[in-house]
Design a protein around this motif. Structure first.
Motif, short mmCIF file in Angstrom:
data_model
loop_
_atom_site.label_atom_id
_atom_site.label_comp_id
_atom_site.label_asym_id
_atom_site.label_seq_id
_atom_site.Cartn_x
_atom_site.Cartn_y
_atom_site.Cartn_z
N SER A 224 0.83 -1.21 0.00
CA SER A 224 0.00 0.00 0.00
C SER A 224 0.86 1.26 0.00
CB SER A 224 -0.97 -0.01 1.17
OG SER A 224 -0.30 0.17 2.37
N LYS A 225 0.37 2.24 -0.74
CA LYS A 225 1.07 3.52 -0.89
C LYS A 225 0.79 4.36 0.34
CE LYS A 225 -0.11 3.21 -5.81
NZ LYS A 225 -0.80 1.91 -5.71
N LYS A 226 1.74 4.40 1.26
CA LYS A 226 1.54 5.14 2.51
C LYS A 226 1.77 6.64 2.31
CE LYS A 226 0.88 1.95 5.74
NZ LYS A 226 -0.30 1.92 6.56
N ASN A 227 2.68 6.94 1.40
CA ASN A 227 3.12 8.33 1.24
C ASN A 227 3.29 8.62 -0.24
OD1 ASN A 227 4.79 10.60 0.95
ND2 ASN A 227 5.78 10.28 2.93
N ILE A 228 2.39 9.42 -0.79
CA ILE A 228 2.39 9.69 -2.24
C ILE A 228 3.68 10.36 -2.68
CG2 ILE A 228 1.21 11.00 -4.09
CD1 ILE A 228 -0.28 8.43 -3.16
N ASN A 229 4.20 11.28 -1.85
CA ASN A 229 5.45 11.96 -2.22
C ASN A 229 6.61 10.98 -2.34
OD1 ASN A 229 4.10 14.37 -2.21
ND2 ASN A 229 4.75 14.97 -0.15
N PHE A 230 6.66 10.03 -1.39
CA PHE A 230 7.74 9.03 -1.41
C PHE A 230 7.61 8.16 -2.67
CE2 PHE A 230 9.49 4.83 0.04
CZ PHE A 230 10.82 5.22 0.05
N LEU A 231 6.38 7.82 -3.02
CA LEU A 231 6.13 7.00 -4.21
C LEU A 231 6.58 7.76 -5.47
CD1 LEU A 231 4.93 4.36 -5.35
CD2 LEU A 231 2.74 5.52 -5.50
N HIS A 232 6.26 9.06 -5.54
CA HIS A 232 6.71 9.88 -6.69
C HIS A 232 8.23 9.91 -6.77
CE1 HIS A 232 2.75 10.95 -7.76
NE2 HIS A 232 2.54 11.90 -6.88
N GLU A 233 8.85 10.03 -5.58
CA GLU A 233 10.32 10.07 -5.53
C GLU A 233 10.91 8.75 -6.05
OE1 GLU A 233 13.70 9.63 -2.25
OE2 GLU A 233 12.04 10.87 -1.55
N LEU A 234 10.30 7.63 -5.63
CA LEU A 234 10.78 6.32 -6.10
C LEU A 234 10.65 6.21 -7.61
CD1 LEU A 234 9.25 3.77 -3.53
CD2 LEU A 234 11.63 4.47 -3.70
N LYS A 235 9.49 6.58 -8.11
CA LYS A 235 9.25 6.46 -9.56
C LYS A 235 10.19 7.38 -10.35
CE LYS A 235 4.59 4.62 -9.48
NZ LYS A 235 3.16 4.82 -9.70
N ALA A 236 10.46 8.56 -9.78
CA ALA A 236 11.35 9.51 -10.46
C ALA A 236 12.79 9.00 -10.52
CB ALA A 236 11.31 10.86 -9.74
N SER A 237 13.15 8.10 -9.60
CA SER A 237 14.53 7.58 -9.57
C SER A 237 14.76 6.47 -10.61
CB SER A 237 14.87 7.05 -8.18
OG SER A 237 14.21 5.82 -7.94
N ILE A 238 13.69 6.05 -11.29
CA ILE A 238 13.82 4.98 -12.29
C ILE A 238 14.20 5.60 -13.63
CG2 ILE A 238 12.65 3.04 -13.43
CD1 ILE A 238 10.62 3.11 -11.02
N VAL A 239 15.33 5.15 -14.18
CA VAL A 239 15.77 5.72 -15.47
C VAL A 239 14.83 5.23 -16.58
CG1 VAL A 239 18.19 5.96 -14.76
CG2 VAL A 239 17.46 3.84 -15.87
#
Length: 360
Positions: A224-239
């Protein structure tokens, strides 16, 4: 007539949050099947933020206090998480001399008790006042007896147990076909809340390092997505070239999680802290090798070749550990057979019997 038990927990699943404290619900349902008469006073709201926290705990406390009206009818009150659940549970012991059992799941000692001196003091008080303390991992047992001075005779190590009817080994290729996974790729799986403490930053970094050498791997993240900002950060780190190979699947029910575990070539749990690591045991029960951080309960669960232990918060070591297991056929075989033995030893049926005995 079975024992009458009141279960108090600050985490419990709902339709909206099906995995929030799922292990507590699983245990409650399993105990009911064994003939115990169980009522619950639980919080099902997993939202954060000061206003939400005050509101949800207020409602939960009210639910618990309403149960005081039939306080005398309970033989046992079982609190999951020492603080805050242990506080209202103590009321039943004080007012009605109800037997008090508390279960520590890890976060209550690793995080909650360290928040401030008052919570630490209350945690100690609840532990001392309880009739029995259940801990889900070795490291927690040590903490409770050493740092909180609880008599060892009053502490039992009983993890939540693995449901082997659900988490069962099935043919990997069949499971992959059912989930429409490529048979040409190796599939790495993570299951857990999408939070920083689960080591997801390191996992994505390790995966991308491995992708430079091994083009045939994919990463699947369930939780489950607890923190939308953290999820965006994770996705942004994917080349860009890896974006099609990292899949976020959201939360799934246990049957589907078990299917994913059976289909995966490797299960990874790079947590920074972990009380027991039941999810790793569930993967082992499906005959899937595990790479995990050398922390808390995982250090004990995966020792002696049961899994591959790597230092926490270290993406390079994590990548090396994943590579070793994906490439080492005999290493994987050893892990699968040790994992099967541990799954048998930690079958939830065995654990339930021990809890029923504790209820007396």
């Amino acid at each position: 007539m079975g024992k009458r038990v009141l279960v108090i927990s600050n985490m419990y699943p709902s339709r909206k949050n099906p995995t929030y404290g799922i292990f507590v619900k699983n245990q409650v349902e399993a105990l009911k099947e064994k003939g115990l008469d169980i009522e619950i006073a639980v919080n099902k709201d997993n939202r954060g933020g000061k206003v939400n926290v005050l509101k949800k705990y207020g409602i939960w406390l009210l639910k618990t206090l309403i149960k005081l009206r039939k306080g005398r009818s309970f033989d046992v009150v079982h609190a999951h998480y020492i603080f805050p659940s242990g506080l209202p549970a103590l009321l039943f012991k004080k007012l009605f001399h109800t037997k008090l059992v508390v279960t520590s799941h890890g976060g209550d000692l690793d995080q909650m008790a360290k928040k401030n001196r008052w919570i630490r003091k209350m945690t100690e008080y609840i532990l001392k006042e309880s009739d029995h303390v259940i801990v889900v991992g070795e490291a927690l047992k040590e903490e409770v007896t050493t740092n909180f001075g609880v008599n060892e005779e009053k502490v039992s190590l009983i993890n939540m147990g693995v449901n082997r009817q659900v988490f069962a080994p099935i043919d990997t290729e069949e499971a992959k076909k059912e989930l429409n996974l490529s048979l040409d790729s190796q599939h790495i799986l993570f299951v857990g809340n999408l939070i920083e403490a689960k080591g997801l930053r390191e996992l994505l970094s390790a995966f991308q390092q491995l992708r430079q050498e091994n083009k045939e791997i994919e990463l699947h993240i369930l939780g489950s997505k607890k923190n939308i900002n953290f999820l965006h950060e994770l996705k942004a780190s994917i080349v860009p070239e890896n974006r099609e190979l990292v899949h976020f699947h959201g939360t799934k029910d246990q049957k589907v999680v078990a299917q994913w575990m059976a289909a995966a070539d490797l299960f990874v749990l790079p947590s920074h802290i972990e009380g027991f690591g039941l999810v790793a045991l569930e993967a082992m029960s499906c005959h899937t090798p595990v790479v995990a951080s050398d922390v808390g309960g995982l250090s004990y669960l995966l020792k002696n070749g049961a899994g591959e232990l790597v230092p926490p918060k270290d993406a390079l070591s994590l990548a090396e550990g994943i590579k070793r297991v994906l490439e080492g056929a005999s290493l994987r075989e050893g892990m699968v057979s040790t994992g099967e033995r541990l799954a048998q030893e930690n079958d939830d049926e065995v654990m339930l019997k021990r809890i029923i005995n504790l209820y007396g």
